[in-house]
Write a protein that holds these residues in place. Sequence first.
Motif, PDB file in Angstrom:
ATOM      1  N   GLY A 129       6.162  39.383 -29.836  1.00  0.00           N
ATOM      2  CA  GLY A 129       6.874  40.327 -30.691  1.00  0.00           C
ATOM      3  C   GLY A 129       7.845  39.619 -31.621  1.00  0.00           C
ATOM      4  N   ALA A 130       8.605  38.670 -31.095  1.00  0.00           N
ATOM      5  CA  ALA A 130       9.552  37.918 -31.923  1.00  0.00           C
ATOM      6  C   ALA A 130       8.821  37.132 -33.006  1.00  0.00           C
ATOM      7  CB  ALA A 130      10.373  36.986 -31.042  1.00  0.00           C
ATOM      8  N   LEU A 131       7.657  36.602 -32.690  1.00  0.00           N
ATOM      9  CA  LEU A 131       6.873  35.850 -33.666  1.00  0.00           C
ATOM     10  C   LEU A 131       6.405  36.754 -34.801  1.00  0.00           C
ATOM     11  CD1 LEU A 131       5.381  33.294 -34.578  1.00  0.00           C
ATOM     12  CD2 LEU A 131       3.535  33.900 -32.975  1.00  0.00           C
ATOM     13  N   MET A 132       5.884  37.926 -34.466  1.00  0.00           N
ATOM     14  CA  MET A 132       5.457  38.873 -35.505  1.00  0.00           C
ATOM     15  C   MET A 132       6.624  39.269 -36.393  1.00  0.00           C
ATOM     16  SD  MET A 132       2.804  41.447 -33.558  1.00  0.00           S
ATOM     17  CE  MET A 132       2.959  41.144 -31.806  1.00  0.00           C
ATOM     18  N   THR A 133       7.760  39.559 -35.788  1.00  0.00           N
ATOM     19  CA  THR A 133       8.938  39.956 -36.552  1.00  0.00           C
ATOM     20  C   THR A 133       9.371  38.843 -37.499  1.00  0.00           C
ATOM     21  OG1 THR A 133       9.682  41.446 -34.814  1.00  0.00           O
ATOM     22  CG2 THR A 133      11.345  40.691 -36.368  1.00  0.00           C
ATOM     23  N   ARG A 134       9.348  37.630 -37.018  1.00  0.00           N
ATOM     24  CA  ARG A 134       9.788  36.492 -37.838  1.00  0.00           C
ATOM     25  C   ARG A 134       8.858  36.264 -39.019  1.00  0.00           C
ATOM     26  NH1 ARG A 134      10.328  33.418 -33.968  1.00  0.00           N
ATOM     27  NH2 ARG A 134       8.424  32.158 -33.996  1.00  0.00           N
ATOM     28  N   GLU A 135       7.547  36.411 -38.811  1.00  0.00           N
ATOM     29  CA  GLU A 135       6.601  36.056 -39.867  1.00  0.00           C
ATOM     30  C   GLU A 135       6.304  37.184 -40.843  1.00  0.00           C
ATOM     31  OE1 GLU A 135       4.071  32.271 -38.401  1.00  0.00           O
ATOM     32  OE2 GLU A 135       3.087  34.216 -38.112  1.00  0.00           O
ATOM     33  N   MET A 136       6.306  38.457 -40.384  1.00  0.00           N
ATOM     34  CA  MET A 136       5.962  39.528 -41.323  1.00  0.00           C
ATOM     35  C   MET A 136       6.918  40.714 -41.307  1.00  0.00           C
ATOM     36  SD  MET A 136       4.645  41.968 -39.127  1.00  0.00           S
ATOM     37  CE  MET A 136       4.002  43.114 -40.337  1.00  0.00           C
ATOM     38  N   GLY A 137       8.018  40.605 -40.558  1.00  0.00           N
ATOM     39  CA  GLY A 137       9.090  41.582 -40.688  1.00  0.00           C
ATOM     40  C   GLY A 137       8.960  42.845 -39.884  1.00  0.00           C
ATOM     41  N   LYS A 138       7.960  42.951 -39.025  1.00  0.00           N
ATOM     42  CA  LYS A 138       7.787  44.166 -38.225  1.00  0.00           C
ATOM     43  C   LYS A 138       9.007  44.372 -37.335  1.00  0.00           C
ATOM     44  CE  LYS A 138       3.770  44.524 -36.290  1.00  0.00           C
ATOM     45  NZ  LYS A 138       3.032  45.535 -37.088  1.00  0.00           N
ATOM     46  N   PRO A 139       9.581  45.573 -37.295  1.00  0.00           N
ATOM     47  CA  PRO A 139      10.687  45.824 -36.363  1.00  0.00           C
ATOM     48  C   PRO A 139      10.321  45.421 -34.940  1.00  0.00           C
ATOM     49  CG  PRO A 139      10.507  47.636 -37.905  1.00  0.00           C
ATOM     50  CD  PRO A 139       9.322  46.744 -38.148  1.00  0.00           C
ATOM     51  N   LEU A 140      11.258  44.784 -34.263  1.00  0.00           N
ATOM     52  CA  LEU A 140      10.957  44.107 -33.002  1.00  0.00           C
ATOM     53  C   LEU A 140      10.347  45.032 -31.956  1.00  0.00           C
ATOM     54  CD1 LEU A 140      11.077  41.508 -31.391  1.00  0.00           C
ATOM     55  CD2 LEU A 140      13.425  42.111 -30.721  1.00  0.00           C
ATOM     56  N   ALA A 141      10.898  46.222 -31.797  1.00  0.00           N
ATOM     57  CA  ALA A 141      10.363  47.132 -30.780  1.00  0.00           C
ATOM     58  C   ALA A 141       8.901  47.463 -31.064  1.00  0.00           C
ATOM     59  CB  ALA A 141      11.195  48.410 -30.727  1.00  0.00           C
ATOM     60  N   GLN A 142       8.551  47.631 -32.336  1.00  0.00           N
ATOM     61  CA  GLN A 142       7.161  47.916 -32.698  1.00  0.00           C
ATOM     62  C   GLN A 142       6.269  46.694 -32.467  1.00  0.00           C
ATOM     63  OE1 GLN A 142       6.901  49.615 -36.673  1.00  0.00           O
ATOM     64  NE2 GLN A 142       8.824  50.716 -36.391  1.00  0.00           N
ATOM     65  N   ALA A 143       6.815  45.502 -32.697  1.00  0.00           N
ATOM     66  CA  ALA A 143       6.042  44.279 -32.493  1.00  0.00           C
ATOM     67  C   ALA A 143       5.727  44.065 -31.014  1.00  0.00           C
ATOM     68  CB  ALA A 143       6.802  43.082 -33.063  1.00  0.00           C
ATOM     69  N   VAL A 144       6.706  44.297 -30.160  1.00  0.00           N
ATOM     70  CA  VAL A 144       6.473  44.179 -28.717  1.00  0.00           C
ATOM     71  C   VAL A 144       5.434  45.214 -28.282  1.00  0.00           C
ATOM     72  CG1 VAL A 144       7.535  44.422 -26.443  1.00  0.00           C
ATOM     73  CG2 VAL A 144       8.738  43.183 -28.265  1.00  0.00           C
ATOM     74  N   ALA A 145       5.536  46.429 -28.819  1.00  0.00           N
ATOM     75  CA  ALA A 145       4.559  47.474 -28.491  1.00  0.00           C
ATOM     76  C   ALA A 145       3.155  47.082 -28.949  1.00  0.00           C
ATOM     77  CB  ALA A 145       4.972  48.795 -29.133  1.00  0.00           C
ATOM     78  N   GLU A 146       3.060  46.344 -30.046  1.00  0.00           N
ATOM     79  CA  GLU A 146       1.752  45.883 -30.505  1.00  0.00           C
ATOM     80  C   GLU A 146       1.113  44.939 -29.493  1.00  0.00           C
ATOM     81  OE1 GLU A 146      -0.165  43.301 -34.193  1.00  0.00           O
ATOM     82  OE2 GLU A 146       1.531  44.618 -34.595  1.00  0.00           O
ATOM     83  N   ALA A 147       1.895  44.027 -28.967  1.00  0.00           N
ATOM     84  CA  ALA A 147       1.367  43.114 -27.943  1.00  0.00           C
ATOM     85  C   ALA A 147       0.909  43.889 -26.706  1.00  0.00           C
ATOM     86  CB  ALA A 147       2.424  42.086 -27.571  1.00  0.00           C
ATOM     87  N   GLU A 148       1.679  44.903 -26.326  1.00  0.00           N
ATOM     88  CA  GLU A 148       1.291  45.717 -25.166  1.00  0.00           C
ATOM     89  C   GLU A 148      -0.003  46.481 -25.439  1.00  0.00           C
ATOM     90  OE1 GLU A 148       5.611  46.772 -23.167  1.00  0.00           O
ATOM     91  OE2 GLU A 148       4.968  47.917 -24.923  1.00  0.00           O
ATOM     92  N   LYS A 149      -0.181  46.953 -26.668  1.00  0.00           N
ATOM     93  CA  LYS A 149      -1.415  47.663 -27.007  1.00  0.00           C
ATOM     94  C   LYS A 149      -2.612  46.722 -26.937  1.00  0.00           C
ATOM     95  CE  LYS A 149      -3.325  50.766 -30.516  1.00  0.00           C
ATOM     96  NZ  LYS A 149      -3.048  51.518 -31.761  1.00  0.00           N
ATOM     97  N   CYS A 150      -2.418  45.475 -27.343  1.00  0.00           N
ATOM     98  CA  CYS A 150      -3.493  44.488 -27.224  1.00  0.00           C
ATOM     99  C   CYS A 150      -3.931  44.334 -25.767  1.00  0.00           C
ATOM    100  CB  CYS A 150      -3.027  43.142 -27.775  1.00  0.00           C
ATOM    101  SG  CYS A 150      -2.775  43.098 -29.559  1.00  0.00           S
ATOM    102  N   ALA A 151      -2.965  44.359 -24.864  1.00  0.00           N
ATOM    103  CA  ALA A 151      -3.294  44.246 -23.439  1.00  0.00           C
ATOM    104  C   ALA A 151      -4.160  45.417 -22.987  1.00  0.00           C
ATOM    105  CB  ALA A 151      -2.016  44.180 -22.612  1.00  0.00           C
TER     106      ALA A 151
END
Length: 450
Positions: A61-83
């Motif tokens: 999540g932190a990596l996504m936020t750093r590279e493309m600006g996605k709000p952190l909570a949404q980025a962490v949720a994206e990783a969980e959705k991948c799981a």
Amino acid sequence: MDPATGQVLYTHDFIDSATALTAADRAHAAHLAWRDTSFQHRRECLEILGGLLRERKDEYGALMTREMGKPLAQAVAEAEKCALAADYYAENAERFLAPVHANTDASRSYWTYRPLGVVLGIMPWNFPFWQVVRFATPALAAGNAALLKHASSVPGCALALEKLYRDAAFPAGLFQSLFIDTDTTGLLIDHPTVKAVSLTGSVRAGKAVAARAGAALKKCVLELGGSDPSVVLADADLDATVSACVYGRLLNTGQSCIAAKRFVVVKDVLEPFTKKLIIRMAAAPMGDPTHPDTILGPMARPDLRDELHRQVERSVAAGATLALGGVVPDRPGAWYPATVLTDVRPGMPAYEEELFGPVASVIAAKDTADAIRIANDTRFGLGASVYTGDGALGERIASELLEAGNCFVNGIVKSDPRLPFGGIKDSGYGRELSPLGILEFTNVKTVWVK
């Protein structure tokens, strides 16, 4: 580049074409061994994959936020959705790929699903983990290999994904991330060991890739742009509808192919809907994307923000009303405020084009039939929503009348591993996810035994 500050984080070089073609050959060799592995072994790899995604969700999540600006909570949720996608195919791949028997004049006849080989995935920056996992996981579960050409603005995500699949015990070379330019991408499509292509991106990119793949008679799955309508009928629960519409418009700072973009509202509720929409959009200020409570972060790049702003300006010049936002902030980074355009009509960019950012376009409709007509009056066909108090009517509109691949009633369009995902018209063709997604990159082979 950090889209919140405009500062360059790091740079990377493209590999040359010879290196890329060698990687394709390596993937092909890995596929030849992988295609005959047991489903039990593949299941174990997929289960490890899901576990690692949950274990590393904060890191990713932190990596996504750093590279493309996605709000952190949404980025962490994206990783969980991948799981969840990894879990889904771990549980179901063997059943989805089981031979299907048919009664014919043979002693035995059936069809089976065999992997095609190496699949090239050309993926965008806006969901840098989900869109890769969505394409690669079912492809690998079916016995294929995957090469990833990721967006050049998310190189850290590309490398992290390659390490993820390797750490999940998938064989070396089966999933590779390649830093390649457009010319080398074309050479890979032509290369004999690459058997198919999956692209998520713009209509222009989709047409170019489809033409190149078509010339080589190779299978394509294309998930392209969208200008999703949200049809609001007179009997809709306006508070719940506005809440859903604002969430759907601002998720990922509005940078989603299936974001709610055009709000087609019947005249009976146009005024109260618009007032509520403006109030809710105004309550979503821009904020630090690393803060867990931020809803609206920066856009991914300044050039994307500038193009969105030009579309807003052109729409206003053509007669649209700027009801909220629409001013580029005087600060570093790729920021753009929540914006509402009303009085949107045909011929305006806000009506005809995809606005890829936090801009809501409100379009008036005379009645339900007119709202459906306006919703379908687009070259896109990825998703659509209808909001109504009559569930049966909403289901009929969604299932029979709206021209899109994903139609939702009283909720925003979203992808789900259990459901097919894809579009029609200029939004592409083919399907991802569900049983259909894992079958896209297989040879449906008929077997007849006398």
